[in-house]
Design an enzyme around this catalytic site. Structure first.
Site, PDB file in Angstrom:
ATOM      1  N   ALA A 194       3.464  13.911 -20.597  1.00  6.38           N
ATOM      2  CA  ALA A 194       2.885  12.466 -20.098  1.00  6.38           C
ATOM      3  C   ALA A 194       2.862  11.352 -21.222  1.00  6.38           C
ATOM      4  O   ALA A 194       2.465  11.741 -22.408  1.00  6.38           O
ATOM      5  CB  ALA A 194       1.593  12.768 -19.412  1.00  6.38           C
ATOM      6  N   CYS A 195       2.776  10.010 -20.727  1.00  4.94           N
ATOM      7  CA  CYS A 195       2.680   8.826 -21.653  1.00  4.94           C
ATOM      8  C   CYS A 195       1.913   7.840 -20.845  1.00  4.94           C
ATOM      9  O   CYS A 195       1.896   8.082 -19.461  1.00  4.94           O
ATOM     10  CB  CYS A 195       3.723   8.656 -22.423  1.00  4.94           C
ATOM     11  SG  CYS A 195       4.941   7.719 -21.662  1.00  4.94           S
ATOM     12  N   GLY A 196       1.677   6.878 -21.446  1.00  5.20           N
ATOM     13  CA  GLY A 196       0.890   5.787 -20.513  1.00  5.20           C
ATOM     14  C   GLY A 196       1.831   5.114 -19.525  1.00  5.20           C
ATOM     15  O   GLY A 196       1.137   5.160 -18.256  1.00  5.20           O
TER      16      GLY A 196
ATOM     17  N   ILE B 267       0.207   8.669 -17.628  1.00  4.95           N
ATOM     18  CA  ILE B 267      -1.226   9.397 -17.489  1.00  4.95           C
ATOM     19  C   ILE B 267      -1.924   9.233 -16.142  1.00  4.95           C
ATOM     20  O   ILE B 267      -2.423  10.170 -15.757  1.00  4.95           O
ATOM     21  CB  ILE B 267      -2.114   8.768 -18.786  1.00  4.95           C
ATOM     22  CG1 ILE B 267      -1.210   9.062 -20.177  1.00  4.95           C
ATOM     23  CG2 ILE B 267      -3.440   9.359 -18.796  1.00  4.95           C
ATOM     24  CD1 ILE B 267      -1.394  10.623 -20.471  1.00  4.95           C
TER      25      ILE B 267
END
Length: 94
Positions: free
Chosen positions: A7-9, A42
């Site tokens: 996951a990332c922003g 996220i």
């Protein structure tokens, strides 16, 4: 089959790079065929993480879940990236 969520922003940019580097590291160690991957942002993490064995994230998030969370930023910077791959393998028991 072990399940990894990355996951990332936004769920697009750094998670894509981290996912590719993680795949490369697992392939070098002969473990790639033992795992499956999900990629998300996220904000999506809480609903997407169920059933996964480990979270690799390039941003803050996931700590409130009952799944181990690994800082994936070394996969982006290249500094200590091998340690992240080793940590994933250890947590998954591969």
């Amino acid at each position: 089959m072990k399940k990894i969520i990355v996951a990332c922003g936004s769920g697009i940019a750094t998670s894509t790079v981290a996912l590719q580097k993680l795949k490369e590291g697992l392939e070098e160690r002969g473990k790639l065929d033992q795992v499956s991957f999900t990629q998300c942002s996220i904000p999506e993490l809480a609903s997407a993480a169920e059933g996964h064995d480990v979270i690799v994230t390039t941003a803050q998030g996931g700590e409130e879940l009952s799944i181990p969370v690994i800082n994936g930023m070394p996969l982006i910077t290249g500094i200590n990236a091998e340690q992240v791959v080793d940590e994933v393998i250890e947590i998954l028991g591969l």
